[in-house]
Design an enzyme around this catalytic site. Structure first.
Site, PDB file in Angstrom:
ATOM      1  N   GLU A  62      35.658  39.750  41.691  1.00 15.58           N
ATOM      2  CA  GLU A  62      34.556  40.229  41.134  1.00 15.58           C
ATOM      3  C   GLU A  62      33.389  40.076  42.277  1.00 15.58           C
ATOM      4  O   GLU A  62      32.606  41.170  42.435  1.00 15.58           O
ATOM      5  CB  GLU A  62      33.929  39.520  39.889  1.00 15.58           C
ATOM      6  CG  GLU A  62      35.200  39.937  38.573  1.00 15.58           C
ATOM      7  CD  GLU A  62      35.219  41.059  38.359  1.00 15.58           C
ATOM      8  OE1 GLU A  62      34.477  42.036  38.486  1.00 15.58           O
ATOM      9  OE2 GLU A  62      36.413  41.689  38.186  1.00 15.58           O
ATOM     10  N   GLU A 120      39.620  48.988  43.578  1.00 12.67           N
ATOM     11  CA  GLU A 120      40.584  47.919  42.750  1.00 12.67           C
ATOM     12  C   GLU A 120      41.368  47.157  43.859  1.00 12.67           C
ATOM     13  O   GLU A 120      41.591  45.844  43.980  1.00 12.67           O
ATOM     14  CB  GLU A 120      41.096  48.098  41.853  1.00 12.67           C
ATOM     15  CG  GLU A 120      40.555  48.626  40.662  1.00 12.67           C
ATOM     16  CD  GLU A 120      39.472  47.510  40.022  1.00 12.67           C
ATOM     17  OE1 GLU A 120      40.037  46.262  40.135  1.00 12.67           O
ATOM     18  OE2 GLU A 120      38.263  47.736  39.494  1.00 12.67           O
TER      19      GLU A 120
END
Length: 322
Positions: free
Chosen positions: A144, A218
């Site tokens: 994150e 991602e």
């Protein structure tokens, strides 16, 4: 043993090239629609409009989103280990401001980032903290933090803006075509089928490009997380565990993969198997690992939980599922 830097750089370069190509594809769809509707002037004005909207593109307040999730802020008093971990990761990532950490009282195994690079919030669910050990949780936090460092919230916001503009213009074009259809038929005017097909399929193509961009970001966040922690295996284990614990027990037993869209083009996230393969190819560690990531205890053994969550995830009137 060090992470294979050559493999890391190869993956990173490929991800950046793919991201650039997908953004160019989305801009091209928008330009083609402008050309179909208004000619060369349409291309200029639409690109100008897109640039202006990017400058003033509103970002949802992360605090409002956290309130919608009924999230609670985790301070250094409530969660000292989590807080110190996040500060160390933010320092390694070179962030000027440490993201705020919030606890979502949901049994879903999930973590996500909202806001902007200068005002970011990382949310972790009760299910994630109870399911992952410390090493795996550090990997998820690093993932994150990498999204924040890579400014992925802005990149995906830009992609979403172009996708929405493409869909709006496609609807406008189809509406104008229906209005003029009687005149076209009665006047025996030749129909530009390429333009019609573009009006119909441009939103779908733009959406696929947006999904592809999401998957590429991602992958990039996974690679960056591995460099931050020096422990790609920790994140790989977390990804496997998150996928295994998604859905109910009956779903996992009798309908494995039910929530994963097929074909793979419709996935917002890459297949876990491929993410794990890329991470494990890096070989730990490249940096000095965080001093506490090798412990097997989870964070909730060290940091007292804010709530005890036992309910199943459900849909809320806000449109959120948690």
């Amino acid at each position: 043993m060090a992470i294979d830097s050559q493999i890391w750089h190869q993956h990173a370069l490929a991800n950046r090239i793919q991201s650039l190509l997908l953004l160019v594809a989305m801009v091209s769809f928008l330009s083609l629609l402008g050309w179909v509707l208004w000619g060369v002037d349409g291309i200029f004005w639409l690109l100008l409009l897109g640039f202006v909207l990017l400058l003033f593109n509103p970002v949802s307040s992360p605090w409002l989103i956290m309130r919608m999730y009924r999230a609670t802020r985790l301070t250094s008093v409530k969660a000292p280990t989590l807080d110190s971990t996040l500060r160390e990761l933010a320092h390694r990532a070179g962030l000027h401001r440490v993201p705020e950490l919030f606890y979502v009282p949901s049994p879903m195994v999930n973590a996500f980032t909202v806001g902007s690079r200068n005002e970011a919030v990382i949310a972790v669910t009760d299910g994630l903290l109870r399911s992952l050990d410390t090493r795996e949780t550090v990997g998820v936090l690093a993932h994150e933090v990498s999204h924040i460092r890579n400014n992925d919230m802005w990149v995906m916001g830009m992609a979403d803006l172009f996708s929405r503009l493409t869909s709006l213009l496609s609807l406008l074009g189809q509406f104008l075509l229906l209005l003029n259809l009687p005149l076209i038929v009665m006047s025996n005017v030749s129909i530009n089928w390429f333009a019609i097909l573009l009006l119909i399929f441009a939103p779908n193509l733009s959406a696929l490009a947006q999904l592809g961009l999401s998957r590429t970001r991602e992958y990039e966040a996974d690679l960056s997380a591995a460099r931050l922690t020096g422990d790609p295996e920790g994140l790989a284990n977390a990804l496997v565990k998150i996928e295994q614990r998604s859905g109910s027990l009956l779903e996992r037993l009798f309908l494995p993969g039910r929530r994963i869209p097929e074909p793979s083009l419709l996935r917002t996230h890459p297949p876990t198997k491929e993410r794990v393969r890329r991470l494990m190819a890096l070989k730990p560690p490249i940096a000095e690992p965080l001093s506490f990531i090798r412990r097997e205890r989870g964070f909730l053994q060290d940091d007292a939980p804010v709530y005890l969550v036992s309910r199943r995830p459900r849909w809320h009137v806000t449109g959120l599922w948690h």
